[in-house]
Scaffold this motif. Sequence first.
Motif, PDB file in Angstrom:
ATOM      1  N   VAL A 107       0.836  -1.199   0.000  1.00 53.49           N
ATOM      2  CA  VAL A 107       0.000   0.000   0.000  1.00 53.49           C
ATOM      3  C   VAL A 107       0.875   1.256   0.000  1.00 53.49           C
ATOM      4  O   VAL A 107       0.640   2.195  -0.775  1.00 53.49           O
ATOM      5  N   MET A 108       1.897   1.292   0.845  1.00 53.99           N
ATOM      6  CA  MET A 108       2.728   2.500   0.937  1.00 53.99           C
ATOM      7  C   MET A 108       3.558   2.734  -0.320  1.00 53.99           C
ATOM      8  O   MET A 108       3.985   3.859  -0.584  1.00 53.99           O
TER       9      MET A 108
ATOM     10  N   PRO B 250       1.203   5.601  -3.982  1.00 53.77           N
ATOM     11  CA  PRO B 250       1.691   6.927  -4.365  1.00 53.77           C
ATOM     12  C   PRO B 250       1.722   7.165  -5.878  1.00 53.77           C
ATOM     13  O   PRO B 250       1.303   8.240  -6.333  1.00 53.77           O
ATOM     14  N   PRO B 251       2.171   6.196  -6.719  1.00 56.01           N
ATOM     15  CA  PRO B 251       2.080   6.444  -8.164  1.00 56.01           C
ATOM     16  C   PRO B 251       0.636   6.606  -8.639  1.00 56.01           C
ATOM     17  O   PRO B 251       0.366   7.412  -9.534  1.00 56.01           O
ATOM     18  N   VAL B 252      -0.291   5.856  -8.047  1.00 59.15           N
ATOM     19  CA  VAL B 252      -1.703   6.016  -8.399  1.00 59.15           C
ATOM     20  C   VAL B 252      -2.167   7.425  -8.029  1.00 59.15           C
ATOM     21  O   VAL B 252      -2.841   8.106  -8.805  1.00 59.15           O
ATOM     22  N   SER B 253      -1.770   7.876  -6.831  1.00 53.26           N
ATOM     23  CA  SER B 253      -2.222   9.191  -6.358  1.00 53.26           C
ATOM     24  C   SER B 253      -1.649  10.322  -7.201  1.00 53.26           C
ATOM     25  O   SER B 253      -2.246  11.397  -7.286  1.00 53.26           O
TER      26      SER B 253
ATOM     27  N   ALA C  34       5.831  -0.870  -8.039  1.00 53.81           N
ATOM     28  CA  ALA C  34       5.021   0.329  -7.807  1.00 53.81           C
ATOM     29  C   ALA C  34       4.935   1.188  -9.059  1.00 53.81           C
ATOM     30  O   ALA C  34       3.854   1.683  -9.418  1.00 53.81           O
ATOM     31  N   LEU C  35       6.049   1.382  -9.731  1.00 58.21           N
ATOM     32  CA  LEU C  35       6.085   2.230 -10.921  1.00 58.21           C
ATOM     33  C   LEU C  35       5.455   1.536 -12.123  1.00 58.21           C
ATOM     34  O   LEU C  35       4.777   2.166 -12.944  1.00 58.21           O
ATOM     35  N   LEU C  36       5.654   0.226 -12.236  1.00 59.47           N
ATOM     36  CA  LEU C  36       5.134  -0.491 -13.396  1.00 59.47           C
ATOM     37  C   LEU C  36       3.613  -0.571 -13.384  1.00 59.47           C
ATOM     38  O   LEU C  36       2.965  -0.451 -14.434  1.00 59.47           O
TER      39      LEU C  36
END
Length: 426
Positions: free
Chosen positions: A96-97, A101-104, A174-176
């Motif tokens: 989640v952490m 953030p990339p989604v947000s 996270a980035l992908l």
Amino acid sequence: MTSPHWPAPLASAPVDATVTLPGSKSVTNRALVLAALADGPGYVRRPLRSRDTSLMAAGLRAMGVTVEDTAEGDWYVVPAPLRGPAHVDVGNAGTVMRFLPPVSALADGEVRFEGDPRAYERPLDAVILALRELGADIDDGGAGRLPMTVRGSGGLRGGIVEIDASSSSQFVSALLLSAPKFTEGVEVRHVGTLVPSMPHIAMTVAMLRAAGAQVDDSEPDVWRVAAGPLAARDMVVEPDLSNAAPFLAAALVAGGTVTVRDWPETTTQPGDWLRELFTRMGGGCVFTDEGLTFDGTGTVHGITADLHDVGELTPVIAAVAALADSPSTLTGIAHLRMHETDRLAALAKEINALGGDVTDTADGLEIRPRPLHGGVFHTYDDHRLATAAAVIGLVVPGVEVENIATTGKTLPDFPALWARLLGSAG
């Protein structure tokens, strides 16, 4: 006065059980993100319902996504324009952490990220720095960690970025996961020592491709995801194979047979390594119509293993190794110091407190089996330490597990599942 600790049940006979495991946390949380970014409504079928996945669903809801419970226990996800202001509680969930953030950054408005005290100690700098390079506006007070605020502007440029993911594969994933929605997609280049838990990146890539994304991972330590739509679809979550570790270990240390239902014959889950690792430690397994059947004799052999790609299996493997007939050396797992707790230091301290002889090394554990005795096994709010303690308690009388409820992070109602496992063992 009743003890606040959970008395780990002792196996009085070989186990003989069939176990139905909840869904994979890793797959569930990736599926939720991909469904939230899809081009239409979809379902996440047979998801894990746990603290970590509930936090992921709540974080997406806070940004405007509909995540509804169905009568069948699935999640129906309806994407919507992402928006702030929003507040996301990450708890102590790495997915989640790092994944949200990339989604947000794609949202229109501010999204505030906060969590448990331990979450503020866990590394996030690689994600923050990468997102800034890709065009995001983030206020982290200069700390490179939580708490922080992402000031979204309704989209993200994307492009090429270098990161050091040597402390967590989640930085890459996270980035992908959000990259198809970046204007230019993304090219992530890892610079640094080996990335741990590479099977988790393979899982991310496979799930992106299944959703229609174009992913090129042909070059080592480079991942390219093209901008484009993500298909709305039904995603069925596999059983969490890492959570099979204590149940297979039960057959290994107490003897007997455990069948895990619906074990996939091909999977990207790191937990699949348990078949080979536990066979080397004295067991045997075979695929059946029902799933995977694992047999043990109660005699455990030590092992020398590099667990760099499957570090999350370390706590239960260490517990089994402490009950073996020869020493074990576990390496490649220095990154476990930055998980829910410093897992290496905690395992050494707690096993030694029960009479063991474990040395916490620079990148792993040296385990020399000794006769163990009962006592309190502290978990440090770490679910995998709790299940490791339960394994030791199968054959060591008087083991009490502090905060067994922490297993709810990924394995809800573990005590009841454990009791059913031992139902035939009296």
